[in-house]
Scaffold this motif. Sequence first.
Motif, PDB file in Angstrom:
ATOM      1  N   MET A 268       0.807  -1.211   0.000  1.00 27.68           N
ATOM      2  CA  MET A 268       0.000   0.000   0.000  1.00 27.68           C
ATOM      3  C   MET A 268       0.847   1.272   0.000  1.00 27.68           C
ATOM      4  O   MET A 268       0.430   2.300  -0.529  1.00 27.68           O
ATOM      5  CB  MET A 268      -0.947   0.016   1.212  1.00 27.68           C
ATOM      6  N   ASP A 269       2.022   1.225   0.574  1.00 30.62           N
ATOM      7  CA  ASP A 269       2.877   2.413   0.609  1.00 30.62           C
ATOM      8  C   ASP A 269       3.685   2.587  -0.661  1.00 30.62           C
ATOM      9  O   ASP A 269       4.511   3.502  -0.776  1.00 30.62           O
ATOM     10  CB  ASP A 269       3.812   2.362   1.818  1.00 30.62           C
ATOM     11  N   GLY A 270       3.449   1.735  -1.651  1.00 32.58           N
ATOM     12  CA  GLY A 270       4.153   1.840  -2.923  1.00 32.58           C
ATOM     13  C   GLY A 270       5.445   1.073  -2.999  1.00 32.58           C
ATOM     14  O   GLY A 270       6.095   1.067  -4.049  1.00 32.58           O
ATOM     15  N   SER A 271       5.825   0.426  -1.915  1.00 30.64           N
ATOM     16  CA  SER A 271       7.067  -0.344  -1.940  1.00 30.64           C
ATOM     17  C   SER A 271       6.881  -1.630  -2.733  1.00 30.64           C
ATOM     18  O   SER A 271       5.779  -2.176  -2.824  1.00 30.64           O
ATOM     19  CB  SER A 271       7.539  -0.663  -0.521  1.00 30.64           C
ATOM     20  N   LEU A 272       7.974  -2.106  -3.312  1.00 27.19           N
ATOM     21  CA  LEU A 272       7.963  -3.271  -4.177  1.00 27.19           C
ATOM     22  C   LEU A 272       8.956  -4.314  -3.683  1.00 27.19           C
ATOM     23  O   LEU A 272      10.022  -3.975  -3.173  1.00 27.19           O
ATOM     24  CB  LEU A 272       8.345  -2.883  -5.609  1.00 27.19           C
ATOM     25  N   VAL A 273       8.597  -5.577  -3.872  1.00 26.38           N
ATOM     26  CA  VAL A 273       9.512  -6.691  -3.638  1.00 26.38           C
ATOM     27  C   VAL A 273       9.410  -7.589  -4.854  1.00 26.38           C
ATOM     28  O   VAL A 273       8.310  -7.906  -5.308  1.00 26.38           O
ATOM     29  CB  VAL A 273       9.146  -7.484  -2.363  1.00 26.38           C
ATOM     30  N   ARG A 274      10.566  -8.010  -5.377  1.00 30.34           N
ATOM     31  CA  ARG A 274      10.536  -8.858  -6.558  1.00 30.34           C
ATOM     32  C   ARG A 274      11.296 -10.155  -6.306  1.00 30.34           C
ATOM     33  O   ARG A 274      12.289 -10.180  -5.570  1.00 30.34           O
ATOM     34  CB  ARG A 274      11.075  -8.126  -7.777  1.00 30.34           C
ATOM     35  N   VAL A 275      10.832 -11.218  -6.929  1.00 28.51           N
ATOM     36  CA  VAL A 275      11.454 -12.536  -6.795  1.00 28.51           C
ATOM     37  C   VAL A 275      11.503 -13.187  -8.171  1.00 28.51           C
ATOM     38  O   VAL A 275      10.712 -12.858  -9.062  1.00 28.51           O
ATOM     39  CB  VAL A 275      10.681 -13.443  -5.809  1.00 28.51           C
ATOM     40  N   SER A 282      11.724 -13.512  -0.930  1.00 21.71           N
ATOM     41  CA  SER A 282      12.276 -12.246  -0.451  1.00 21.71           C
ATOM     42  C   SER A 282      11.192 -11.497   0.315  1.00 21.71           C
ATOM     43  O   SER A 282      10.098 -11.282  -0.209  1.00 21.71           O
ATOM     44  CB  SER A 282      12.773 -11.387  -1.612  1.00 21.71           C
ATOM     45  N   GLY A 283      11.521 -11.098   1.564  1.00 17.38           N
ATOM     46  CA  GLY A 283      10.609 -10.266   2.349  1.00 17.38           C
ATOM     47  C   GLY A 283       9.208 -10.817   2.485  1.00 17.38           C
ATOM     48  O   GLY A 283       8.238 -10.052   2.465  1.00 17.38           O
ATOM     49  N   GLY A 284       9.077 -12.120   2.597  1.00 19.33           N
ATOM     50  CA  GLY A 284       7.758 -12.723   2.732  1.00 19.33           C
ATOM     51  C   GLY A 284       7.057 -12.983   1.419  1.00 19.33           C
ATOM     52  O   GLY A 284       5.957 -13.544   1.402  1.00 19.33           O
ATOM     53  N   VAL A 285       7.659 -12.592   0.298  1.00 19.64           N
ATOM     54  CA  VAL A 285       7.096 -12.844  -1.030  1.00 19.64           C
ATOM     55  C   VAL A 285       7.842 -14.024  -1.645  1.00 19.64           C
ATOM     56  O   VAL A 285       9.064 -14.131  -1.512  1.00 19.64           O
ATOM     57  CB  VAL A 285       7.246 -11.608  -1.934  1.00 19.64           C
ATOM     58  N   HIS A 286       7.116 -14.917  -2.304  1.00 18.79           N
ATOM     59  CA  HIS A 286       7.768 -16.076  -2.895  1.00 18.79           C
ATOM     60  C   HIS A 286       7.066 -16.478  -4.184  1.00 18.79           C
ATOM     61  O   HIS A 286       5.872 -16.177  -4.382  1.00 18.79           O
ATOM     62  CB  HIS A 286       7.764 -17.262  -1.925  1.00 18.79           C
ATOM     63  N   LEU A 287       7.808 -17.136  -5.039  1.00 18.63           N
ATOM     64  CA  LEU A 287       7.192 -17.719  -6.223  1.00 18.63           C
ATOM     65  C   LEU A 287       6.310 -18.891  -5.808  1.00 18.63           C
ATOM     66  O   LEU A 287       6.701 -19.688  -4.955  1.00 18.63           O
ATOM     67  CB  LEU A 287       8.257 -18.224  -7.206  1.00 18.63           C
ATOM     68  N   ALA A 288       5.141 -18.986  -6.416  1.00 20.53           N
ATOM     69  CA  ALA A 288       4.252 -20.103  -6.101  1.00 20.53           C
ATOM     70  C   ALA A 288       4.920 -21.410  -6.526  1.00 20.53           C
ATOM     71  O   ALA A 288       5.424 -21.504  -7.647  1.00 20.53           O
ATOM     72  CB  ALA A 288       2.921 -19.933  -6.800  1.00 20.53           C
ATOM     73  N   PRO A 337      25.979   3.379  -7.741  1.00 23.12           N
ATOM     74  CA  PRO A 337      26.774   2.169  -7.933  1.00 23.12           C
ATOM     75  C   PRO A 337      26.445   1.065  -6.957  1.00 23.12           C
ATOM     76  O   PRO A 337      26.719  -0.096  -7.236  1.00 23.12           O
ATOM     77  CB  PRO A 337      28.213   2.684  -7.753  1.00 23.12           C
ATOM     78  N   GLY A 338      25.855   1.402  -5.819  1.00 28.14           N
ATOM     79  CA  GLY A 338      25.557   0.359  -4.841  1.00 28.14           C
ATOM     80  C   GLY A 338      24.189  -0.246  -5.005  1.00 28.14           C
ATOM     81  O   GLY A 338      23.792  -1.090  -4.197  1.00 28.14           O
ATOM     82  N   ALA A 339      23.434   0.208  -6.017  1.00 25.27           N
ATOM     83  CA  ALA A 339      22.059  -0.293  -6.161  1.00 25.27           C
ATOM     84  C   ALA A 339      22.069  -1.776  -6.472  1.00 25.27           C
ATOM     85  O   ALA A 339      22.897  -2.276  -7.208  1.00 25.27           O
ATOM     86  CB  ALA A 339      21.355   0.458  -7.290  1.00 25.27           C
ATOM     87  N   ARG A 340      21.095  -2.492  -5.902  1.00 24.12           N
ATOM     88  CA  ARG A 340      20.992  -3.913  -6.155  1.00 24.12           C
ATOM     89  C   ARG A 340      19.539  -4.331  -6.004  1.00 24.12           C
ATOM     90  O   ARG A 340      18.734  -3.597  -5.427  1.00 24.12           O
ATOM     91  CB  ARG A 340      21.874  -4.694  -5.204  1.00 24.12           C
ATOM     92  N   PRO A 341      19.177  -5.493  -6.495  1.00 24.59           N
ATOM     93  CA  PRO A 341      17.783  -5.937  -6.387  1.00 24.59           C
ATOM     94  C   PRO A 341      17.325  -5.980  -4.931  1.00 24.59           C
ATOM     95  O   PRO A 341      18.137  -6.083  -4.009  1.00 24.59           O
ATOM     96  CB  PRO A 341      17.813  -7.333  -7.013  1.00 24.59           C
ATOM     97  N   SER A 342      15.999  -5.953  -4.756  1.00 27.18           N
ATOM     98  CA  SER A 342      15.434  -5.878  -3.415  1.00 27.18           C
ATOM     99  C   SER A 342      15.692  -7.119  -2.593  1.00 27.18           C
ATOM    100  O   SER A 342      15.509  -7.120  -1.378  1.00 27.18           O
ATOM    101  CB  SER A 342      13.901  -5.643  -3.508  1.00 27.18           C
ATOM    102  N   TRP A 343      16.087  -8.215  -3.226  1.00 26.91           N
ATOM    103  CA  TRP A 343      16.410  -9.401  -2.431  1.00 26.91           C
ATOM    104  C   TRP A 343      17.807  -9.312  -1.887  1.00 26.91           C
ATOM    105  O   TRP A 343      18.253 -10.126  -1.139  1.00 26.91           O
ATOM    106  CB  TRP A 343      16.217 -10.680  -3.235  1.00 26.91           C
TER     107      TRP A 343
END
Length: 343
Positions: A268-275, A282-288, A337-343
């Motif tokens: 709801m706050d616009g934050s994203l988590v990708r797997v 990652s962060g409670g999100v998982h592939l089925a 330069p330090g950016a990395r995926p959310s996982w």
Amino acid sequence: MTADGRPRAGVVGGAFCLMRLLPLLDVLGSPVRQPVEAVVDGCLGAGGIADDVLIALDDFCQAVGPLQDFDLPASFEQGIAAVALLAAGAGRPYPAPVDERIAERAVGEWNALARLLADRSPPSASAVPADLVERERRARREDVRVLTASEHDPTAVLRRADRLAAERAAMRAELSVVPALFGGCPSGACGRDCTWPVCGSSAANCVRSRAFRPQQTLAARLRREHGAEAEPWYLVTLDLEAADDEPFEYLAEIGTDGHELRKVAQYMDGSLVRVDRAHPVSGGVHLAPDRLPPWPELEADPDRHVEETSAEFFERRWEEGLTGFVGRGAPAPEAAPGARPSW
């Protein structure tokens, strides 16, 4: 079909509604007239309805898209095609019984046409058909009476169908004023210059040239059953029961085997988590872990809203997932330069 081989009452009632709508397709010169007639024949007979008929109807509905205005002929053609799909047992899930839904849609088409006639016909026009809605309601009551009588008199349905077929020419004459309301007869889903179903995709407005081609339409699913090659597709799921601290939206890339390949969850706050397959949790999100259920089952879930989306939209959201927030594109390496995926 019933146990004794007769068509089900709801199916026959749908065929009767379609028989009354066929004269409108006649005067419009509609390309869906033939598949709608094939549905009528299949509902009243024992031969069933061929998949190519359902494909033709669904293709047209998808090509026209979500029209909201009833001042375009394609809107009426699409509405009647949708009624035919319902009568064929191939419509989208709906809480009400299918025969009630068909009757409701048929009345809606006649109501829209009546409003259009009232708005666009000149005051001096004496040939404008009147009471279209009430006529359909009276006819529907007669349909119900016939269907009830058919439990004891199998010939009642045949007599009703013969009568409706005999009335088609008279109704076609009454509706002959309709094409003038649209400035002439259309020829397809793209408008007056369309040659549907044999389209020239070089035309600027041709629906065949759309970049996004949904893979979970009825027509696409039937084509795969007949040997068409499966492709990856992209699913949007809105969780209508999500708690404040849970993702409310998921975008997933689905492989040809029906398993999730990549997924982005939005809070709801616009934050994203990708797997993805390399990082499935990652962060409670998982592939089925399991294959997705069939599309009709997904659509029927009352706690979720599902729809297909394009590869372009998914990839944009996937890139935003690098920043962990909606609307923020992936930063250039030199800028972060330090950016990395959310996982």
